[in-house]
Design an enzyme around this catalytic site. Structure first.
Site, PDB file in Angstrom:
ATOM      1  N   GLY A  48       0.853  -1.201   0.000  1.00  0.00           N
ATOM      2  CA  GLY A  48       0.000   0.000   0.000  1.00  0.00           C
ATOM      3  C   GLY A  48       0.880   1.238   0.000  1.00  0.00           C
ATOM      4  O   GLY A  48       0.724   2.141   0.813  1.00  0.00           O
ATOM      5  N   GLY A  52      -0.924   8.272   0.781  1.00  0.00           N
ATOM      6  CA  GLY A  52      -1.228   8.315   2.211  1.00  0.00           C
ATOM      7  C   GLY A  52      -0.103   7.842   3.109  1.00  0.00           C
ATOM      8  O   GLY A  52       1.077   8.163   2.892  1.00  0.00           O
ATOM      9  N   ASP A 111      -2.716  -6.596  -7.490  1.00  0.00           N
ATOM     10  CA  ASP A 111      -3.573  -6.868  -6.336  1.00  0.00           C
ATOM     11  C   ASP A 111      -2.780  -7.553  -5.211  1.00  0.00           C
ATOM     12  O   ASP A 111      -2.469  -8.738  -5.302  1.00  0.00           O
ATOM     13  CB  ASP A 111      -4.745  -7.746  -6.794  1.00  0.00           C
ATOM     14  CG  ASP A 111      -5.714  -8.012  -5.661  1.00  0.00           C
ATOM     15  OD1 ASP A 111      -5.534  -7.437  -4.569  1.00  0.00           O
ATOM     16  OD2 ASP A 111      -6.646  -8.807  -5.876  1.00  0.00           O
ATOM     17  N   LEU A 139      -2.606  -1.039   3.546  1.00  0.00           N
ATOM     18  CA  LEU A 139      -3.642  -1.124   2.515  1.00  0.00           C
ATOM     19  C   LEU A 139      -4.941  -0.481   2.983  1.00  0.00           C
ATOM     20  O   LEU A 139      -5.315  -0.607   4.148  1.00  0.00           O
ATOM     21  CB  LEU A 139      -3.962  -2.590   2.197  1.00  0.00           C
ATOM     22  CG  LEU A 139      -2.962  -3.414   1.401  1.00  0.00           C
ATOM     23  CD1 LEU A 139      -3.582  -4.760   1.062  1.00  0.00           C
ATOM     24  CD2 LEU A 139      -2.548  -2.710   0.128  1.00  0.00           C
ATOM     25  N   TYR A 235     -16.969   4.585  13.178  1.00  0.00           N
ATOM     26  CA  TYR A 235     -15.579   4.137  13.025  1.00  0.00           C
ATOM     27  C   TYR A 235     -15.221   3.031  14.023  1.00  0.00           C
ATOM     28  O   TYR A 235     -15.353   1.856  13.725  1.00  0.00           O
ATOM     29  CB  TYR A 235     -14.576   5.322  13.055  1.00  0.00           C
ATOM     30  CG  TYR A 235     -13.295   4.873  12.384  1.00  0.00           C
ATOM     31  CD1 TYR A 235     -13.019   5.167  11.061  1.00  0.00           C
ATOM     32  CD2 TYR A 235     -12.401   4.037  13.067  1.00  0.00           C
ATOM     33  CE1 TYR A 235     -11.899   4.656  10.422  1.00  0.00           C
ATOM     34  CE2 TYR A 235     -11.272   3.525  12.441  1.00  0.00           C
ATOM     35  CZ  TYR A 235     -11.024   3.848  11.122  1.00  0.00           C
ATOM     36  OH  TYR A 235      -9.926   3.332  10.498  1.00  0.00           O
ATOM     37  N   LYS A 244     -10.614  -3.472  12.247  1.00  0.00           N
ATOM     38  CA  LYS A 244      -9.349  -3.064  12.893  1.00  0.00           C
ATOM     39  C   LYS A 244      -9.082  -3.903  14.141  1.00  0.00           C
ATOM     40  O   LYS A 244      -7.928  -4.149  14.485  1.00  0.00           O
ATOM     41  CB  LYS A 244      -9.389  -1.571  13.243  1.00  0.00           C
ATOM     42  CG  LYS A 244      -9.383  -0.650  12.021  1.00  0.00           C
ATOM     43  CD  LYS A 244      -8.096  -0.746  11.234  1.00  0.00           C
ATOM     44  CE  LYS A 244      -8.041   0.270  10.104  1.00  0.00           C
ATOM     45  NZ  LYS A 244      -6.833   0.130   9.270  1.00  0.00           N
ATOM     46  N   VAL A 275      -6.534  13.762   5.844  1.00  0.00           N
ATOM     47  CA  VAL A 275      -7.188  13.706   4.540  1.00  0.00           C
ATOM     48  C   VAL A 275      -6.406  12.750   3.643  1.00  0.00           C
ATOM     49  O   VAL A 275      -5.246  13.017   3.308  1.00  0.00           O
ATOM     50  CB  VAL A 275      -7.209  15.098   3.872  1.00  0.00           C
ATOM     51  CG1 VAL A 275      -7.988  15.037   2.563  1.00  0.00           C
ATOM     52  CG2 VAL A 275      -7.772  16.154   4.789  1.00  0.00           C
ATOM     53  N   THR A 276      -7.016  11.631   3.307  1.00  0.00           N
ATOM     54  CA  THR A 276      -6.442  10.734   2.297  1.00  0.00           C
ATOM     55  C   THR A 276      -7.620  10.251   1.449  1.00  0.00           C
ATOM     56  O   THR A 276      -8.779  10.500   1.789  1.00  0.00           O
ATOM     57  CB  THR A 276      -5.755   9.488   2.918  1.00  0.00           C
ATOM     58  OG1 THR A 276      -6.762   8.689   3.556  1.00  0.00           O
ATOM     59  CG2 THR A 276      -4.671   9.851   3.911  1.00  0.00           C
TER      60      THR A 276
END
Ligand code: NAI
Length: 396
Positions: A48, A52, A111, A139, A235, A244, A275-276
């Site tokens: 990833g 970000g 991927d 990721l 969240y 998570k 901010v991403t």
């Protein structure tokens, strides 16, 4: 082609190659300005790596301690009449800068959830680096095709067990409204965990371990978020939070694997809300971020991805006091975000904000600036009226 931003809701469908390169260079310059990180990582795999927190991790490793890096990401190249995605341009710019600095950099655009990409990356590590001493798992994906079952799981951002109603903002139009999100079904909860939980991270580490590609003392880190109670229903206690939790479960199991392999370690770093492309898709969170930026900028503690990861590397992972864990065994680089005075200031603004006072009470302007920067727009020194070739070789 002249490339201008085309914002559609919470995405921008265009990206500027020179602007993205300038954004990457800003981050490289920041890390270099902090001096070299003598005890930093030397051979690094970032899963990833193109935008970000993952991109910031790759830059911190390469330009902080001269690390050789392998980056895995999923980006779209340009068409003759359509620019590539920003992660493509970021990775091209990073690779060019790394090579110019004499650093090894190799890219895998595909991927990361698939066995095929894992095997290709493993072969490259074996051939080029021998082993890696740091694996960053960063990721953020809306879907995952499971490599063993072939089933495609889609993640959702929903509350669990109850309907959630709160304020949200259309960041493009600047309209504050109320959003109501119905709770996720059991299947949606399981699907989100399949995408954003820890199974794939474990698959990567197990594959690396079995192939003996982890150096003695190797570290692996994945990123998580907790945030304030007002966002918990969507969240921390929502579908993404449950995923998570599974990432935290995986951290413990990977930590045990790495310990066996010469006292390595794996852990979760809880990072700041920023901010991403990933965070802009979450309901309610962008409104919180625009308040948080206002408060933290006024206090002088605002950080972006590169400042966060540079601080994580310098003060905890590779220097300073070493890793400091919270009660649940996580590293907290969201410490400045969670300071009580910062949270109290945000909590005070929250009930007061409306469409009319949004520009005054929040840093919506800063939010938009950051958002456009993700796509290479608004960078100083770039001529956005100039014709530019959207085709850029990835390199590496
Ligand atoms: P991002 O959207 O900027 O980056 C996601 C990365 O994943 C990109 O490099 C993308 O190419 C890659 N990717 C997505 N699907 C892929 C696939 N199938 N194969 C290979 N690569 C793929 O996201 P961001 O925000 O940097 O998130 C990274 C991690 O940090 C996530 O775990 C997120 O939950 C966490 N985090 C984010 C915070 C935020 O406010 N943005 C706060 C705290 C943690």
């Amino acid at each position: 082609m002249v490339i201008k931003p085309k914002v559609r809701g919470f995405v921008c469908v265009t990206a500027h190659p020179a602007g993205c390169a300038a954004h990457v260079q800003e981050q490289i310059d920041y890390v270099k300005s902090k001096g070299s990180l003598a005890k930093g990582p030397k051979k690094v795999l970032v899963i990833g790596a193109s935008t970000g927190y993952g991109l910031a991790s790759r830059i911190s490793a390469a330009f902080g301690s001269g690390a050789a890096t392998i980056g895995v990401f999923f980006e779209r190249p340009s068409d003759p009449d359509k620019p590539a995605t920003p992660g493509w341009y970021n990775s091209a710019a990073f690779t060019a800068a790394a090579k110019k600095a004499g650093l090894y950099a190799r890219n895998f655009n595909g991927d990361a959830f698939s066995d095929a990409v894992k095997q290709e990356v493993l072969a490259a590590i074996k051939q080029d680096l021998g082993q890696v001493d740091l694996v960053v798992y960063s990721l953020a994906s809306p879907r995952r095709t499971h490599p063993k079952t072939g089933v495609t799981h889609k993640s959702v951002l929903k509350p669990v067990g109850q309907t959630y109603t709160n304020k949200t903002v259309d960041t493009d139009k600047g309209i504050v409204s109320t959003v109501t999100i119905e709770p996720a079904s059991e299947a949606e909860i399981a699907d989100t965990t399949a995408v954003m939980g820890g199974e794939d991270w474990e698959m990567w580490i197990n594959a690396l371990d079995e192939a003996k590609l982890l150096a003695p003392g190797a570290t692996s880190v994945a990123y998580s978020y907790i945030g304030p109670e007002l966002t918990w229903p969507v969240y921390k206690n929502g579908t993404i939070g449950l995923a998570k939790n599974d990432l935290e479960r995986a951290a413990k199991s990977i930590n045990a694997t790495l310990k066996l392999n010469g006292y390595g370690r794996a852990f979760i770093s809880v990072n700041k809300a920023l901010v991403t492309q990933a965070s802009s898709a979450i309901p309610v969170v962008p409104l919180y971020i625009s308040m948080l930026y206002k408060v933290m900028k006024a206090k002088g503690t605002h950080e972006g991805c590169i400042e966060q990861i540079d601080r994580l590397f310098r003060t905890q992972m590779y220097g300073g006091q070493g890793l400091v864990f919270d009660d649940a065994g996580r590293v907290r680089i969201d410490d400045w975000e969670m300071e009580p005075d910062v949270q109290a200031a945000v909590a005070k603004i929250w009930p007061e904000v409306t469409t009319e006072n949004l520009p005054a009470l929040t840093d919506i302007a800063g939010y938009r600036e950051e958002f456009l920067k993700l796509f290479g727009f608004g960078l100083p020194g770039i001529d956005y009226e100039a014709d530019i070739n959207p085709h850029v070789e990835l390199g590496g």
